[in-house]
Write a protein that holds these residues in place. Structure first.
Motif, mmCIF file in Angstrom:
data_model
loop_
_atom_site.group_PDB
_atom_site.id
_atom_site.type_symbol
_atom_site.label_atom_id
_atom_site.label_comp_id
_atom_site.label_asym_id
_atom_site.label_seq_id
_atom_site.Cartn_x
_atom_site.Cartn_y
_atom_site.Cartn_z
ATOM 1 N N THR A 31 41.842 40.422 51.699
ATOM 2 C CA THR A 31 42.354 41.904 51.655
ATOM 3 C C THR A 31 41.836 42.929 50.525
ATOM 4 O OG1 THR A 31 44.367 40.611 52.381
ATOM 5 C CG2 THR A 31 44.727 43.016 51.449
ATOM 6 N N TYR A 33 42.217 46.965 49.004
ATOM 7 C CA TYR A 33 42.925 48.263 48.700
ATOM 8 C C TYR A 33 42.344 49.214 47.822
ATOM 9 C CZ TYR A 33 46.804 44.392 48.901
ATOM 10 O OH TYR A 33 47.098 43.391 49.537
ATOM 11 N N TYR A 35 43.360 52.522 45.719
ATOM 12 C CA TYR A 35 44.515 53.327 45.277
ATOM 13 C C TYR A 35 43.833 54.570 44.536
ATOM 14 C CZ TYR A 35 47.397 48.949 45.621
ATOM 15 O OH TYR A 35 47.977 47.894 45.749
ATOM 16 N N GLN A 48 44.710 50.200 53.224
ATOM 17 C CA GLN A 48 44.738 48.574 52.777
ATOM 18 C C GLN A 48 43.824 48.177 54.179
ATOM 19 O OE1 GLN A 48 48.425 46.652 52.647
ATOM 20 N NE2 GLN A 48 47.545 44.593 52.986
ATOM 21 N N TYR A 98 46.768 37.447 53.384
ATOM 22 C CA TYR A 98 48.126 37.117 53.725
ATOM 23 C C TYR A 98 48.516 35.485 53.405
ATOM 24 C CZ TYR A 98 48.691 41.242 56.041
ATOM 25 O OH TYR A 98 48.800 42.511 56.434
ATOM 26 N N ARG A 101 53.563 33.666 48.652
ATOM 27 C CA ARG A 101 53.424 34.460 47.372
ATOM 28 C C ARG A 101 52.621 34.139 46.303
ATOM 29 N NH1 ARG A 101 57.807 38.173 47.700
ATOM 30 N NH2 ARG A 101 59.208 37.742 49.367
ATOM 31 N N GLY A 102 52.318 32.931 46.297
ATOM 32 C CA GLY A 102 51.110 32.602 45.175
ATOM 33 C C GLY A 102 49.929 33.138 45.362
ATOM 34 N N ASP A 104 49.438 36.393 46.360
ATOM 35 C CA ASP A 104 49.628 37.639 46.592
ATOM 36 C C ASP A 104 49.032 38.637 45.543
ATOM 37 O OD1 ASP A 104 51.094 39.611 48.323
ATOM 38 O OD2 ASP A 104 52.820 39.799 46.911
ATOM 39 N N THR A 105 48.582 37.862 44.500
ATOM 40 C CA THR A 105 48.116 38.684 43.332
ATOM 41 C C THR A 105 46.916 39.505 43.783
ATOM 42 O OG1 THR A 105 48.746 37.126 41.803
ATOM 43 C CG2 THR A 105 47.202 38.533 40.923
ATOM 44 N N GLN A 106 46.845 40.885 43.126
ATOM 45 C CA GLN A 106 45.843 41.663 43.290
ATOM 46 C C GLN A 106 44.889 41.830 42.196
ATOM 47 O OE1 GLN A 106 47.189 45.536 45.399
ATOM 48 N NE2 GLN A 106 48.586 44.262 46.280
ATOM 49 N N TYR A 107 43.787 41.925 42.134
ATOM 50 C CA TYR A 107 42.793 41.930 40.774
ATOM 51 C C TYR A 107 42.116 43.450 41.144
ATOM 52 C CZ TYR A 107 43.859 37.018 40.953
ATOM 53 O OH TYR A 107 44.313 35.804 40.665
ATOM 54 N N PHE A 108 42.108 44.219 40.008
ATOM 55 C CA PHE A 108 41.667 45.554 40.224
ATOM 56 C C PHE A 108 40.152 45.782 39.502
ATOM 57 C CE2 PHE A 108 45.061 48.143 41.548
ATOM 58 C CZ PHE A 108 46.053 47.243 41.595
ATOM 59 N N GLY A 109 39.500 46.306 40.053
ATOM 60 C CA GLY A 109 38.136 46.914 39.785
ATOM 61 C C GLY A 109 38.451 47.953 38.473
ATOM 62 N N TYR B 36 51.656 44.855 34.896
ATOM 63 C CA TYR B 36 50.256 45.274 34.755
ATOM 64 C C TYR B 36 50.062 45.956 33.684
ATOM 65 C CZ TYR B 36 48.587 43.607 39.461
ATOM 66 O OH TYR B 36 48.319 43.026 40.547
ATOM 67 N N LYS B 49 54.271 38.006 36.619
ATOM 68 C CA LYS B 49 54.902 38.217 37.784
ATOM 69 C C LYS B 49 55.952 37.220 37.847
ATOM 70 C CE LYS B 49 51.779 35.238 40.871
ATOM 71 N NZ LYS B 49 51.057 35.304 42.101
#
Lengths: 117, 112
Positions: A31, A33, A35, A48, A98, A101-102, A104-109, B36, B49
């Motif tokens: 997945t 995204y 933003y 997304q 998907y 919930r474990g 589900d974490t999003q990692y950002f650039g 965050y 979280k």
């Protein structure tokens, strides 16, 4: 493990010009995204992807913004033509996909800071 | 609709002071809740979280408890350090696999 990569880090353009941003997610993350973070606000979803398919693009200004994720890995976000109000930081994030919930974490650039003059 | 409201900043504290940053949310169903952090010049990093009611997330001395009855997820730390100076964002995902919905962010400045 390498994080989410984005380029360029900074971009300055004149209004009505076009611009493109690139994102390489964490290896194996299904997945992706994009933003938009306007100064003084929290990030807001533009689009997304799940693998190379679009899951949610309801907030993408489709008259000027476009995005693609070829082969389900890298992604590009394009703005054409740019407006003054597009000045913002564009953030790419990835997550394993998907599932429970474990995961589900999003990692950002680090983001691309766009200034439109 | 789904939304997150967090306290306005900036929050200015002396080193070793107690920190609370309030966050409340509106969501249907059972969202996951996140904090965050964005340090100066760096990207967004997950701080902690919680995925269900009464769960407590914790990391680096920070804690937040998922309170469904008050729809809150307040961030706390007992003794802040100068290195905690950053912008803190409260966020939720309405369900697994969906995008994050963020609050506006709270700037924390800690002086020695």
């Amino acid at each position: 493990e390498a994080g989410v990569a984005q380029s360029p880090r900074y971009k300055i353009i004149e209004k009505r010009q076009s611009v493109a941003f690139w994102c390489n997610p964490i290896s194996g993350h299904a997945t992706l995204y994009w933003y938009q973070q306007i100064l003084g606000q929290g990030p807001k979803l533009l689009i997304q992807f799940q693998n190379n398919g679009v899951v949610d693009d309801s907030q993408l200004p489709k008259d000027r913004f476009s995005a693609e994720r070829l082969k389900g890995v890298d992604s590009t976000l394009k703005i054409q033509p740019a407006k003054l109000e597009d000045s913002a930081v564009y953030l790419c994030a990835s997550s394993p996909g998907y599932g429970s919930r474990g995961t589900d974490t999003q990692y950002f650039g680090p983001g691309t800071r766009l200034t439109v003059l | 609709g789904n939304s997150v409201t967090q306290m306005e900043g900036p929050v200015t504290l002396s080193e070793e002071a107690f920190l609370t940053i309030n966050c409340t949310y509106t969501a249907t169903g059972y969202p996951s809740l996140f904090w965050y952090v964005q340090y100066p010049g760096e990207g967004l990093q997950l701080l902690l979280k919680a995925t269900k009611a009464d769960d407590k997330g914790s990391n680096k001395g920070f804690e937040a408890t998922y309170r469904k009855e008050t729809t809150s997820f307040h961030l706390e730390k007992g003794s802040v350090q100068v290195s905690d100076s950053a912008v803190y964002f409260c966020a939720l995902t309405p369900q697994a696999g969906t995008a994050l919905i963020f609050g506006k962010g709270t700037t924390l400045s800690v002086s020695s």
